[in-house]
Design an enzyme around this catalytic site. Structure first.
Site, PDB file in Angstrom:
ATOM      1  N   SER A   1     -39.188 -18.730 -44.256  1.00 42.57           N
ATOM      2  CA  SER A   1     -38.828 -19.098 -46.013  1.00 42.57           C
ATOM      3  C   SER A   1     -38.900 -19.993 -46.840  1.00 42.57           C
ATOM      4  CB  SER A   1     -37.166 -20.511 -45.213  1.00 42.57           C
ATOM      5  OG  SER A   1     -35.953 -20.431 -45.857  1.00 42.57           O
TER       6      SER A   1
ATOM      7  N   GLU B   1     -36.688 -10.473 -44.393  1.00 41.92           N
ATOM      8  CA  GLU B   1     -35.358 -11.481 -43.885  1.00 41.92           C
ATOM      9  C   GLU B   1     -34.597 -12.151 -44.541  1.00 41.92           C
ATOM     10  OE1 GLU B   1     -35.324 -15.259 -42.504  1.00 41.92           O
ATOM     11  OE2 GLU B   1     -37.408 -15.063 -43.799  1.00 41.92           O
TER      12      GLU B   1
ATOM     13  N   HIS C   1     -35.214 -16.506 -39.948  1.00 45.97           N
ATOM     14  CA  HIS C   1     -33.685 -17.920 -40.015  1.00 45.97           C
ATOM     15  C   HIS C   1     -33.029 -18.124 -38.042  1.00 45.97           C
ATOM     16  CE1 HIS C   1     -34.751 -18.251 -43.741  1.00 45.97           C
ATOM     17  NE2 HIS C   1     -34.724 -19.766 -44.276  1.00 45.97           N
TER      18      HIS C   1
END
Length: 310
Positions: A120, A215, A280
């Site tokens: 992230s 992602e 995630h």
């Protein structure tokens, strides 16, 4: 022409009894998630060491885990401590962009590689470890997140990568969005943060020759379109060897996300694997960055040439 993405120095694997530092370079860390995460690390026969400011909250900006300088100092001191074998982020959120230029990267380079784990917002740090230190890293679960606390498969992927890396030579599998086969060095992470790195000091000039892992979370299809278009228009995707697409949690119906991914990436003329799982989502594999690999889109596999850790 920009040189191809280079292979990076791989860290040594962990062994029972190793000390592992937990840092918070991004958002605030809930103590009720941190403590059970530390217990899970202890169950692996590791000794977790919590950096001094992990439970801090910025005095004026509540989405940050302490001040920028304190967060950067924690990361620098943890990584350069010779008694610490690995560093893992407590959680993501936001804040690594504010931290990254305050980290002592010459000291980190001099310390030599050790496993650094996160995803992230930590994408910014993965890029900095690659570009400024020359160290390979691990795109994997963070110790105070739900995925680490509740998903045995997610934890096992990280544990095996850290202790038995030769057993995890195919860390990601999916299906072909664009067929073909390519080889290169892995890079990437959260696509919105890769786009945010453009034109910043020390930013990677391009993904040329690399196998790009992408992602994200919470980005609607039109926002993903904008992000990918920015990467395309900047030339950052020129010459990329292949692309591996992970999870797109809370990004809208997957058929809409898939249409954007196919439209924006399909014209590059390189193999693309979709639904490879990292990112995630709750059950997410750990994937190394900075390691040479082969992408076989027809088989849906990403296979490392060498183990993630030495």
């Amino acid at each position: 022409m920009t040189a191809a993405v280079p292979e990076l120095a791989r860290p040594p694997r962990l062994r029972p009894g190793d000390r592992i530092a937990v840092v918070a370079p991004c958002g605030p860390v809930p103590e009720d998630r941190l403590l059970p995460g530390l217990d899970l690390l202890r169950a692996w026969d590791l000794e977790p060491v919590v950096a001094p400011h992990v439970l801090d909250v910025h005095p004026e900006i509540g989405h940050l885990a302490g001040t920028d300088r304190d967060r950067a100092r924690d990361l620098t001191e943890a990584y350069t401590d010779p008694s610490v074998a690995a560093v893992i982020c407590a959680r993501g959120g936001y804040g690594a962009q504010r931290t990254v230029d305050l980290v002592d990267w010459p000291a980190i380079r001099a310390a030599g590689p050790k496993p650094f784990v996160g995803y992230s917002d930590a994408t910014v740090l993965h890029e900095a470890f690659a570009v400024r230190a020359g160290h390979a890293t691990l795109h994997g679960p963070m110790v105070a997140t739900a995925a680490f606390l509740t998903e045995p498969r997610t934890r096992e992927s990280l544990r095996a990568t850290l202790f038995e890396p030769e057993a995890v030579r195919t860390p990601a599998t999916g299906s072909a969005l664009v067929p073909g086969r390519a080889a290169g060095v892995t890079l990437g992470g959260c696509v919105s943060l890769l786009a945010a790195e453009l034109a910043t000091p020390h930013a990677r000039p391009s993904a040329r020759g690399g196998l790009l892992l992408l992602e994200d979370v919470g980005e609607e299809p039109y926002r993903l379109d904008r992000i990918l278009t920015q990467l395309l228009r900047s030339g950052w995707l020129d010459g990329v060897a292949g692309i591996v697409l992970g999870s797109w949690e809370e990004c809208g119906p997957y058929e809409e996300v898939r249409a954007v991914l196919a439209d924006r990436l399909g014209g590059l003329g390189v193999p693309v694997v979709e639904e490879a799982g990292f990112g995630h989502r709750a059950t997410a594999p750990t994937v190394p960055l900075g390691v040479p690999a082969v992408l076989d889109a027809d088989a849906g596999t990403l296979t490392l040439d060498v183990p993630a850790l030495t």
